[in-house]
Design an enzyme around this catalytic site. Sequence first.
Site, mmCIF file in Angstrom:
data_model
loop_
_atom_site.group_PDB
_atom_site.id
_atom_site.type_symbol
_atom_site.label_atom_id
_atom_site.label_comp_id
_atom_site.label_asym_id
_atom_site.label_seq_id
_atom_site.Cartn_x
_atom_site.Cartn_y
_atom_site.Cartn_z
ATOM 1 N N GLU A 388 0.802 -1.225 0.000
ATOM 2 C CA GLU A 388 0.000 0.000 0.000
ATOM 3 C C GLU A 388 0.836 1.277 0.000
ATOM 4 O O GLU A 388 0.401 2.305 0.514
ATOM 5 C CB GLU A 388 -0.974 0.010 1.177
ATOM 6 N N GLU A 461 -6.648 -7.697 -1.316
ATOM 7 C CA GLU A 461 -7.351 -7.507 -0.045
ATOM 8 C C GLU A 461 -8.754 -7.010 -0.345
ATOM 9 O O GLU A 461 -8.977 -6.256 -1.297
ATOM 10 C CB GLU A 461 -6.643 -6.493 0.870
#
Length: 804
Positions: A388, A461
């Site tokens: 991320e 995710e």
Amino acid sequence: MRQIKFINSNWLYRAEFKEEYINGNINENDFTKVDIPHTNIELPYNYFDEREYQFISCYAKRLNLDSNNKGKKIYVDFEGVMLACDVYLNGNHITSHKGGYTPFSADITDFIKYDEENILVVKVDSTERKDIPPYGNVVDYLTYGGIYREVSLRIVDQTHINNIYTRTYNCLEESKKLEVDVEINNCGNDDKFNVSVQLLDNENVLYSVEKELEINKDMSINTLQIDDIKGLELWDLDNPKLYSVKVELRKDNEVIDSYSDRIGFRDAKFTTEGFYLNGKLTKIVGLNRHQSYPYVGYAMPERVQKKDVEILKYDLGLNLVRTSHYPQSRHFLDRCDEVGILVFEEIPGWQHIGDLDWQALAIKDVEDMIKRDYNRPSVILWGVRINESQDNHDFYTRTNKLARELDPVRQTGGVRYIHKSEFLEDVFTLNDFAHNGGERVFITQKEATGLDYKVPYLVTESNGHMYPTKSFDHEAKAVEHAHRHLRVINEVLGSEEISGTISWCAFDYNTHSCFGSGDKICYHGVMDMFRNKKYAAYSYASQKDCKDGIVLEAITEACRGERDGGGIIPFSILTNCDYVKIYKDGEYINEYHPDRNTYKNLEHPPINVYHILSSDLNLPVSDEDKNAIRNFVINKVKTGNLVDLTPEDYNFFGQIAARANITVPMILGVVYKLAGGWGEKENMLTIEGYINGEAVISKTIGELRWRSGIEVIPDDTVLSIDKTSYDATRVVVKIVDSLGNPLKFNNEFVEVEIDGPAKVMGPSKFGLVAGTSAFWIRTIGEAGEVKIKVKGMYFESEAKIDII
């Protein structure tokens, strides 16, 4: 020949470090004897101060080597020390290491005193240092501290094999090829050696090749190749066939070193059309895994690490795990190889990218990760981007370049949450949290990539923090949690542009104060931290083929007081049965089938129960009107309006009442009662699951139940003292009702007593969570029978484990 001696027992530990310890000035009375893996401090389950594990500690080990080892190279191999360390022998600084997730070696050859005692000292810095990944900013997980993975002593010849790197080619053809890079460390002079490579099935040599090579001083890579390999089985999800590659180094016909590793022949590739394993389009359905456990953090031995794989593969039916967000235990990955579960492995990090020195450590992590796990058939994708993180062209150009140079076969991925992020990897991997309970589950690939053409694409995710759910949450939340995971699976199975989904996450985990629920726990898992199932776990388990285990779980307490507005309908049954039959208080109600309209792509959609009205209804009306009343109830329950009737609804009942010469309140009273609402005696439902027309499983739920006892269930009933370290297993504790179901709203206190050569890891007194908890016990180096007694407030129970 090489010798590997595991040195995991009888270390000395102190939760501080003094410079005098370097020279072996150690008073054993000031230290505690510990075994490796070891956490620097045991933490409470929740509500602790995360700074408790962030300190510098000292580990010491006494080593004795006889003079027969003179002339050899001697290394201490560390598999994982968190977060940085300095290694000393007999007062001499041997090496430093930064980073807690990759192995390293300390060459102690020049500082050993033979035939007398040596003192190995390790200064372990477990502070969250901003100069070492994953730190530098906030991180949504804890790294704990200590020497939390195994340590071994490696004694080898001056010229020895350091590692091997295997690549398989033409796996889908009859004639296959094996290429082996042999990394040789020559600490002597340039010389000629014979190097042989054997391909084995168990102990049987299938193919071999040998070469005489000039081995230069220092480190070198030497490549050998075996062509025209035939008759082999492929490594696959259902048949994870493993072979061995054995490399021998000879000098003057004498074997001076031998090195073996397991491999598998398989073809794995992400394409614009999806992921192909051995030429077969395979939808990925997986979960992310943190390697942490209650109380002991990361410090768990082989059996426990492997058990997590078995949970993911066999209990949940997954085909992939992402090692979020760091390389994980070799034991965990060993089991992935053995049982056939794919791995997306990534480097340590969480959103933050540091300075150039920090980046250099991350690049070293890429190298160390790939070199450690190069030969694993389970690993199909290298994660070479900090989870991320923002784009960084120069940094990620380097990580991708290194990965491709080291491993020209596997593809790279880089997990991002930024849409239209720069795409430098082979697979565009995105954390997609678009689903918030509404109709939209994922964004489109074009929205994610910003590209006008398709690329290999994987969702890494979803769910997770969008809907954190505790095992003891209100039923409605736990049920919605399960359906959110079902929607994600359903969506990806029907998508032509997504290779698969790896939802967040498998298990709850400890975290920092700025994340989680304020108690240092992220309740994002489909299982709790003790590896006990929430309803959402059955969203995955129910998709298994029934030959891999029959699943039947009604995701409801079937108690009207747990529902907003009362009643027990509607509810869902997660099962891999073809259909179910329901009996209410012994009376047959109906046959119920999967909801294939809502979940068109699931192999086993949930079965939704919208009524529990008997065929008779206990009303003096015609069969036609009984069917009309039942259909009315089903339609109303589907929209949630059974207790919110319109004038048209009253008119409908009025017409039936007039035909039967009874009153509308009489009809409504029966409907509300038989639909599970207020005013009826306890509801008891028996659910039978059917496959191919035969009843194969049955479960009873409902309101007429009471606490009945304690169940104590070890994962393993036999442990071993013949391990590289101590052995351990989980023991599940449940307070169950008279039907055998765990009491979800029970949180009573229990106490564990151990009689025999074992001890509890963590506290021996604890409260249950949702009627269930677990603890781990470990061996202490002795064989014998272990009796485990668990005492609750009203019951007690025992289990036995043999240590051999």
